[in-house]
Design an enzyme around this catalytic site. Structure first.
Site, PDB file in Angstrom:
ATOM      1  N   ASP A 105      32.842  41.120  35.303  1.00 41.87           N
ATOM      2  CA  ASP A 105      33.150  42.544  35.472  1.00 41.87           C
ATOM      3  C   ASP A 105      32.074  43.392  34.797  1.00 41.87           C
ATOM      4  O   ASP A 105      31.366  42.918  33.899  1.00 41.87           O
ATOM      5  CB  ASP A 105      34.507  42.881  34.826  1.00 41.87           C
TER       6      ASP A 105
HETATM    7  N1  URA Z   1      37.895  37.396  34.044  1.00 36.62           N
HETATM    8  C1  URA Z   1      37.937  38.727  33.995  1.00 36.62           C
HETATM    9  O1  URA Z   1      39.002  39.314  33.932  1.00 36.62           O
HETATM   10  N2  URA Z   1      36.768  39.389  34.008  1.00 36.62           N
HETATM   11  C2  URA Z   1      35.564  38.795  34.029  1.00 36.62           C
HETATM   12  O2  URA Z   1      34.543  39.452  34.016  1.00 36.62           O
HETATM   13  C3  URA Z   1      35.539  37.392  34.081  1.00 36.62           C
HETATM   14  C4  URA Z   1      36.718  36.705  34.085  1.00 36.62           C
END
Ligand code: URA
Length: 255
Positions: A105
């Site tokens: 993310d």
């Molecule tokens: N899980 C998440 O919630 N975000 C990420 O960036 C990676 C795994």
């Protein structure tokens, strides 16, 4: 017999820098192919050709593998109209064909593998290959008792099927916040955040620290990158289920 490839692409695949830089080296007459100086960047050569830069022999690598310590604020994409991409941090290297292996993310930090090896990417991402991805997670409050057991069983986060078994380990508490190491083998959308949310807590910080036994290099600050070592590539390929034969076939293809 190797494949035919443009000279500028070949040069960039030897770690001489970007494709643009390769073009300038070729136009400057510094590059020879099988003993003849070539000035045309688009000149097609065999991957097995003997190429020299200023009389120094170059070794072509078909695939490149990097680890980036992804900073918060950039997107795990090759191109984006609005935000910085993870590729923009790979300065001085040839970007042709490179892409991130999976997504973190925008606000997540940590280990991101960037490569042009589609098969390896596919295998690392595939839940069928069970490649471990380890996250360091800080939650707003301690997870309830029994969270580890629920994660181990396979948590329902509202998808068609529950998550595959995950491993939760406490990593201590600080300033009233609790931290954990969570190992998952899938990469569902916002998976870690949704798993923590299913426990009635929220994630305040998230960083990936390991993929398939390859650890994020502690010496890399957010935004810094380096090439994977040979041993790290082998570790990753083993974790992704490559057989010894597949690995040696790859090595032969690259020779
Ligand atoms: N899980 C998440 O919630 N975000 C990420 O960036 C990676 C795994």
């Amino acid at each position: 017999m190797g494949e035919m490839i443009r000279l500028d692409r070949f040069l960039a695949g030897c770690g001489t820098g970007s494709r643009k830089h390769a073009v300038s080296l070729i136009k400057a007459g510094r590059v020879s192919v099988n003993g003849t100086v070539i000035h045309d960047p688009g000149h097609k050569i065999n991957e097995d050709a003997a190429v020299c830069l200023d009389d120094e022999a170059l070794i072509y690598e078909r695939y490149s593998y990097y680890m980036l310590n992804k900073p918060a604020g950039c997107v795990s994409a090759v191109k984006d109209r609005l935000s910085d991409t993870v590729l923009s941090y790979l300065t001085g290297v040839n970007h042709d064909g490179l892409f991130p292996v999976g997504r973190l993310d925008k606000d997540t930090e940590g280990l991101l593998i960037i490569t042009n090896d589609g098969e390896l990417c596919h295998r690392i991402i595939s839940p069928k290959k069970h490649v471990d991805k380890v996250y360091y997670v800080i939650c707003d409050k301690a997870l309830p008792k029994g969270a580890a057991a629920q994660f181990k069983k396979g948590l329902d986060i509202g998808d068609d099927v529950p998550c595959l078994p995950a491993k939760l380990k406490s990593a201590g508490a600080k300033d009233g916040k609790s931290s954990y190491e969570l190992t998952i083998t899938e990469g569902r959308f916002h998976q870690v955040k949704r798993m923590i949310m299913a426990m009635g807590r929220s994630v305040v910080y998230l960083k990936r620290i390991n993929i398939g036994g390859v650890k994020l290099d502690d010496s890399l600050s957010p935004g810094q990158f380096r090439a994977l070592t040979h041993d790290e590539i082998v570790t990753l390929k083993n974790a992704a289920g490559y057989t010894d034969k597949e690995q040696s076939d790859e090595a032969v293809k690259e020779e």
